[in-house]
Each structure stands twice: as C-alpha cells, then as structure tokens.
Design a protein around this motif. Sequence first.
Motif, PDB file in Angstrom:
ATOM      1  N   GLN A  33     101.404  87.785  64.278  1.00  0.00           N
ATOM      2  CA  GLN A  33     101.654  86.655  63.397  1.00  0.00           C
ATOM      3  C   GLN A  33     100.725  86.731  62.178  1.00  0.00           C
ATOM      4  O   GLN A  33      99.720  87.422  62.177  1.00  0.00           O
ATOM      5  N   ASN A  34     101.075  85.990  61.145  1.00  0.00           N
ATOM      6  CA  ASN A  34     100.210  85.718  59.987  1.00  0.00           C
ATOM      7  C   ASN A  34      99.613  86.988  59.379  1.00  0.00           C
ATOM      8  O   ASN A  34     100.338  87.903  59.025  1.00  0.00           O
ATOM      9  N   LYS A  35      98.290  87.063  59.300  1.00  0.00           N
ATOM     10  CA  LYS A  35      97.617  88.145  58.591  1.00  0.00           C
ATOM     11  C   LYS A  35      97.895  89.507  59.222  1.00  0.00           C
ATOM     12  O   LYS A  35      98.136  90.496  58.516  1.00  0.00           O
ATOM     13  N   LEU A  71     100.512  90.411  60.985  1.00  0.00           N
ATOM     14  CA  LEU A  71     101.903  90.765  60.692  1.00  0.00           C
ATOM     15  C   LEU A  71     102.038  91.267  59.260  1.00  0.00           C
ATOM     16  O   LEU A  71     102.730  92.259  59.008  1.00  0.00           O
ATOM     17  N   THR A  72     101.353  90.613  58.341  1.00  0.00           N
ATOM     18  CA  THR A  72     101.404  91.030  56.936  1.00  0.00           C
ATOM     19  C   THR A  72     100.868  92.441  56.759  1.00  0.00           C
ATOM     20  O   THR A  72     101.467  93.272  56.062  1.00  0.00           O
ATOM     21  N   GLU A  73      99.737  92.734  57.416  1.00  0.00           N
ATOM     22  CA  GLU A  73      99.137  94.056  57.303  1.00  0.00           C
ATOM     23  C   GLU A  73     100.029  95.130  57.921  1.00  0.00           C
ATOM     24  O   GLU A  73     100.205  96.211  57.348  1.00  0.00           O
ATOM     25  N   SER A 114     103.255  94.993  58.314  1.00  0.00           N
ATOM     26  CA  SER A 114     104.469  95.118  57.512  1.00  0.00           C
ATOM     27  C   SER A 114     104.260  96.038  56.322  1.00  0.00           C
ATOM     28  O   SER A 114     105.168  96.764  55.916  1.00  0.00           O
ATOM     29  N   LYS A 115     103.038  96.036  55.764  1.00  0.00           N
ATOM     30  CA  LYS A 115     102.732  96.934  54.652  1.00  0.00           C
ATOM     31  C   LYS A 115     102.819  98.392  55.086  1.00  0.00           C
ATOM     32  O   LYS A 115     103.233  99.261  54.318  1.00  0.00           O
ATOM     33  N   GLU A 116     102.437  98.654  56.328  1.00  0.00           N
ATOM     34  CA  GLU A 116     102.433 100.025  56.832  1.00  0.00           C
ATOM     35  C   GLU A 116     103.777 100.437  57.419  1.00  0.00           C
ATOM     36  O   GLU A 116     104.243 101.559  57.206  1.00  0.00           O
ATOM     37  N   SER A 154     109.745  96.397  56.611  1.00  0.00           N
ATOM     38  CA  SER A 154     110.333  95.126  57.023  1.00  0.00           C
ATOM     39  C   SER A 154     111.168  95.298  58.279  1.00  0.00           C
ATOM     40  O   SER A 154     111.825  96.315  58.480  1.00  0.00           O
TER      41      SER A 154
END
Length: 242
Positions: A179-181, A183-185, A187-189, A192
Amino acid sequence: MKCLITLLIFVNMATAEILTANYNISYGIFGSFGHAKAVLKQDGQSYEISMEAMTDGIAKTLSGNRREIFKSRGFIENGVFVPNIYTHDVFRKKKGKIRHEIKVYEFNHTAREILYQKRKYDDDLMLSKNSEILKYYTKNDLLSLFFNFKNLAPNKPKFKLTAAGANEKDGQIDVIKPQNKILTELSKELGSGEIFIAFINQKIFSSERGELHLLLNEHGIAKKAILRDVLLFGDIRAEIAE
C-alpha cells in the motif's frame, strides 16, 4: 531455477484448452540467465500444469546445464485446481554424469495426507530414496496455488496461504498487498498492474526468505517477477516474452 513457478499465468476455464507463456530470466551480473516456459492443459474437469526452466550462456556452464521441470496434475473443483500429484525434477551435469533429483508429492484428499518422496540418481543409478507423510495437509502445490491465486487471495493487505513444495516445515507462504509509499516505489520498478509481495519462507538461491515481487496485469498474467537479494548477484528478474 528454483521457484520460477511463481510466474503466474491467467487461467481461462474453457474445456480442452492449452495455454502457454514464455519468460526471459536475468540474474545480476550474468545478464541473460535463462528462460522458462509454462503450459496449462485442461480437458473437462482434469488439468495439467507444467513449467520448464533452463539456464543460458555462462550460467548454463556454471550450473552444469541445470534444467528444472515442475508438474501439477489433478482435477478442477468449483473453478479451482486441486492437485493429485506434484513433481519437481532437477537435472544437471556433475562429474561427467547426469545428476537427477526428483521430489514427488502425492495427495490423499480423503485422508487429508500428503506423501512426500525424494530420490537422487547419477545417470540411471539410484543414490538415495526417502519418503514420509508431511506434517501438514493442504489442497495446493506451488503450481496450483499460483494458478488459483486470484480465487484464493482474500481482500486483505496481509494474508497466509499454504502449498506443498513451499516452506518445508508447514508449507506456509506469507503474502502482502503493498500500500501507499511501498506500492508507489514498486510501481516505478515493475510498472502498472496488481502487485503482490510473497515470502516463500525458504532459502531460494541464497535469498533468505525467498522474497518475490510479482506484477499481474488485468487478466492475472504475471508480467514481471523479481526474486530479491540473492547472495552475491543481487536480484533474479523474470519478464514475459512479448
């Protein structure tokens, strides 16, 4: 090539259908490390899932031309794959001979027992044979589990699943839906899609817990998988071949 079976494939429940997916594997300093092919065959209420993983290039030389074959065979119950037998074969060249190690899991769902057998061969000469009833029972092996994953995963940020062929003690796999941070990190690698972190809870390629980061597309197909922090070489990465 342990645990490349965690590369998931979308399961279409049409009768007598064959689905395939090919993956390219890279491993730290080796670059191209190997490739894997997964096949799902369905015929009525029966199924067979297989995955073959092979090394390439310098990794092939250093590993003694290592090749691994995983198979799960069983029946389909309410849209879920239920194994009767799961096998894991490992072939490699060692001291001029072909070393063959095979693990076999036979499921007795009536008695709620799993018979585990392990055999080793050099060429056709049997070196050892062991068998035991596992201390735990589950209705999944590693292959069937990840094909059933979309049906079995609860809508929770953390949960546990079990599979024969996973953690030797109790078959437990810990799963996190980031979740949150985090998940964001990731997703960058990874890109989507739906992302999961799975801990197989055993040392795979010297990765302490077998931490896997998995990216699924909208159909449940594993687009990418990363086995984290493998000793000396970093991460093993798998990506579906377009």
